[in-house]
Design an enzyme around this catalytic site. Structure first.
Site, mmCIF file in Angstrom:
data_model
loop_
_atom_site.group_PDB
_atom_site.id
_atom_site.type_symbol
_atom_site.label_atom_id
_atom_site.label_comp_id
_atom_site.label_asym_id
_atom_site.label_seq_id
_atom_site.Cartn_x
_atom_site.Cartn_y
_atom_site.Cartn_z
ATOM 1 N N VAL A 146 86.754 -55.714 44.254
ATOM 2 C CA VAL A 146 87.681 -54.762 43.649
ATOM 3 C C VAL A 146 89.106 -55.001 44.170
ATOM 4 O O VAL A 146 90.080 -54.973 43.408
ATOM 5 C CB VAL A 146 87.259 -53.312 44.005
ATOM 6 N N ASP A 147 89.213 -55.218 45.458
ATOM 7 C CA ASP A 147 90.508 -55.412 46.122
ATOM 8 C C ASP A 147 91.277 -56.572 45.471
ATOM 9 O O ASP A 147 92.448 -56.421 45.077
ATOM 10 C CB ASP A 147 90.198 -55.730 47.591
ATOM 11 N N VAL A 167 80.761 -56.849 49.079
ATOM 12 C CA VAL A 167 80.820 -57.673 50.290
ATOM 13 C C VAL A 167 80.261 -56.903 51.502
ATOM 14 O O VAL A 167 79.681 -57.504 52.404
ATOM 15 C CB VAL A 167 82.292 -58.081 50.550
HETATM 16 P P1 ADP Z 1 83.170 -53.554 49.537
HETATM 17 O O1 ADP Z 1 83.886 -54.554 50.411
HETATM 18 O O2 ADP Z 1 83.555 -52.107 49.847
HETATM 19 O O3 ADP Z 1 81.701 -53.797 49.502
HETATM 20 P P2 ADP Z 1 83.588 -54.872 46.943
HETATM 21 O O4 ADP Z 1 84.863 -54.888 46.158
HETATM 22 O O5 ADP Z 1 83.084 -56.153 47.480
HETATM 23 O O6 ADP Z 1 83.807 -53.764 48.086
HETATM 24 O O7 ADP Z 1 82.440 -54.237 46.029
HETATM 25 C C1 ADP Z 1 82.296 -52.871 45.731
HETATM 26 C C2 ADP Z 1 81.622 -52.711 44.378
HETATM 27 O O8 ADP Z 1 82.579 -52.932 43.345
HETATM 28 C C3 ADP Z 1 80.482 -53.700 44.096
HETATM 29 O O9 ADP Z 1 79.427 -52.975 43.485
HETATM 30 C C4 ADP Z 1 81.104 -54.692 43.126
HETATM 31 O O10 ADP Z 1 80.130 -55.232 42.229
HETATM 32 C C5 ADP Z 1 82.055 -53.824 42.371
HETATM 33 N N1 ADP Z 1 83.208 -54.489 41.726
HETATM 34 C C6 ADP Z 1 83.713 -55.732 41.944
HETATM 35 N N2 ADP Z 1 84.787 -55.941 41.146
HETATM 36 C C7 ADP Z 1 84.960 -54.802 40.409
HETATM 37 C C8 ADP Z 1 85.888 -54.379 39.394
HETATM 38 N N3 ADP Z 1 86.859 -55.187 38.974
HETATM 39 N N4 ADP Z 1 85.737 -53.132 38.873
HETATM 40 C C9 ADP Z 1 84.761 -52.301 39.286
HETATM 41 N N5 ADP Z 1 83.868 -52.626 40.238
HETATM 42 C C10 ADP Z 1 83.955 -53.864 40.794
#
Ligand code: ADP
Length: 182
Positions: free
Chosen positions: A34-35, A138
């Site tokens: 997401v970041d 992650v």
């Molecule tokens: P964290 O480091 O908190 O685990 P992540 O970004 O790796 O955060 O993942 C959090 C969740 O967001 C996961 O379920 C991932 O599949 C999901 N995710 C990844 N990209 C997006 C996006 N563009 N929009 C919505 N959800 C997303």
């Protein structure tokens, strides 16, 4: 008052909301998932504000999930807001989820992410807030448990936010949240 919960399957960076929540890491300097997507679509303004915010945070003993000292950073479970750059939102609220280790993770810290993000949203006057499933990428938190904590915490948190929209990336995440809403 508590927020009405809605569920959407999709990419959180395509949402229109007052505030979009970022599953950030303590460094606030961007990452994957997401970041990465938020900084890519939102543009450099968000990262510039994150850098400025980071500079105002106290030095800490925080380490990245890989064990590297990060110097200044946002502690797990807390939240801060920046502009939303080119996203269709007024603010991005960055919160740092806990890592789920083989030994488990601290559910109070995951709940704190949702509570603190809502507290910041209230300070800003946001009425619609889009959340990803924090820590389920992650940071490896098991989806069903993360969905339970997310839904229970939002249901239990008094707020002036009217809509909390969980934006779930894939079927597995969407179905886990549907099960929690019953
Ligand atoms: P964290 O480091 O908190 O685990 P992540 O970004 O790796 O955060 O993942 C959090 C969740 O967001 C996961 O379920 C991932 O599949 C999901 N995710 C990844 N990209 C997006 C996006 N563009 N929009 C919505 N959800 C997303």
């Amino acid at each position: 008052m508590t927020a009405t919960i809605t569920l959407v399957q999709g990419d959180i960076t395509r949402q229109s909301a007052d505030a979009i929540v970022n599953a950030a890491n303590s460094s606030l300097l961007g990452g994957g998932g997401v970041d990465g997507a938020i900084h890519r679509r939102g543009g450099p303004e968000i990262l510039a504000e994150c850098r400025a915010l980071r500079a105002s945070l106290p030095h800490s003993r925080l380490r990245s999930s890989g064990g590297t000292p990060i110097g200044r950073g946002l502690p797990t479970g807390q939240a801060v807001a920046t502009t939303a750059g080119r996203l269709d939102a007024r603010w991005v609220i960055h919160t740092v989820g806990p890592v789920h280790q083989a030994s488990g993770g601290d559910p109070a810290l995951l709940a704190s992410c949702y509570r603190e993000a809502l507290r910041v949203a209230d300070e800003l006057g946001a009425r619609t807030v889009a959340f990803p499933a924090i820590s389920t990428g992650v940071y490896r938190w098991p989806m069903d448990d993360a969905a339970r904590i997310a839904v229970e915490t939002v249901r239990d948190t008094p707020t002036a936010v009217e809509e909390v929209r969980f934006v779930l990336f894939d079927d597995r995440a969407y179905e886990a949240f549907v099960r929690q809403l019953g």
